[in-house]
Motif scaffolding. Structure first.
Motif, PDB file in Angstrom:
ATOM      1  N   UNK A  22      -5.663 -94.774  16.590  1.00  0.00           N
ATOM      2  CA  UNK A  22      -4.732 -94.563  17.700  1.00  0.00           C
ATOM      3  C   UNK A  22      -5.001 -95.538  18.842  1.00  0.00           C
ATOM      4  N   UNK A  23      -6.277 -95.810  19.105  1.00  0.00           N
ATOM      5  CA  UNK A  23      -6.598 -96.797  20.137  1.00  0.00           C
ATOM      6  C   UNK A  23      -6.082 -98.183  19.756  1.00  0.00           C
ATOM      7  N   UNK A  24      -6.190 -98.528  18.463  1.00  0.00           N
ATOM      8  CA  UNK A  24      -5.670 -99.823  18.029  1.00  0.00           C
ATOM      9  C   UNK A  24      -4.143 -99.871  18.128  1.00  0.00           C
ATOM     10  N   UNK A  25      -3.481 -98.749  17.863  1.00  0.00           N
ATOM     11  CA  UNK A  25      -2.026 -98.709  17.991  1.00  0.00           C
ATOM     12  C   UNK A  25      -1.587 -98.846  19.443  1.00  0.00           C
ATOM     13  N   UNK A  27      -3.200-100.435  21.737  1.00  0.00           N
ATOM     14  CA  UNK A  27      -3.430-101.838  22.074  1.00  0.00           C
ATOM     15  C   UNK A  27      -2.304-102.712  21.536  1.00  0.00           C
ATOM     16  N   UNK A  28      -1.895-102.477  20.327  1.00  0.00           N
ATOM     17  CA  UNK A  28      -0.811-103.268  19.745  1.00  0.00           C
ATOM     18  C   UNK A  28       0.500-103.046  20.488  1.00  0.00           C
ATOM     19  N   UNK A  29       0.763-101.812  20.878  1.00  0.00           N
ATOM     20  CA  UNK A  29       1.988-101.526  21.623  1.00  0.00           C
ATOM     21  C   UNK A  29       1.984-102.230  22.976  1.00  0.00           C
ATOM     22  N   UNK A  30       0.838-102.249  23.636  1.00  0.00           N
ATOM     23  CA  UNK A  30       0.756-102.943  24.920  1.00  0.00           C
ATOM     24  C   UNK A  30       0.988-104.442  24.753  1.00  0.00           C
TER      25      UNK A  30
END
Length: 77
Positions: A22-25, A27-30
């Motif tokens: 979820x943290x990686x998602x 980051x990708x969304x940002x």
């Protein structure tokens, strides 16, 4: 805690892996929402990336649980 590579992974390992992804998602969304990468976004990305990698590695290896204590200790007997 049993890691994800064991035959019976613990709930803590599964929660760690889900939170890491979820943290990686996030980051990708940002990254996708920002037209140009500013210094504030760069700091946030470089903060979230090692945190998510550490959660993934901890979930794969498994963090040792503290030893169980015998709560029925006899005092002086």
């Amino acid at each position: 805690m049993n890691g994800l590579t064991s035959s019976a992974p613990s709930q803590s390992a599964i929660r760690l892996i889900v939170s890491g992804f979820l943290l990686m998602l996030i980051q990708s969304a940002l990254l996708l929402m920002s037209p140009s990468l500013g210094s504030e976004n760069g700091v946030l990305i470089w903060t979230l990336t090692p945190l998510s990698i550490c959660a993934f590695v901890a979930a794969l290896i498994g963090v040792p649980e503290p030893p169980e204590r015998n709560w029925r200790q006899r005092h002086g007997r």
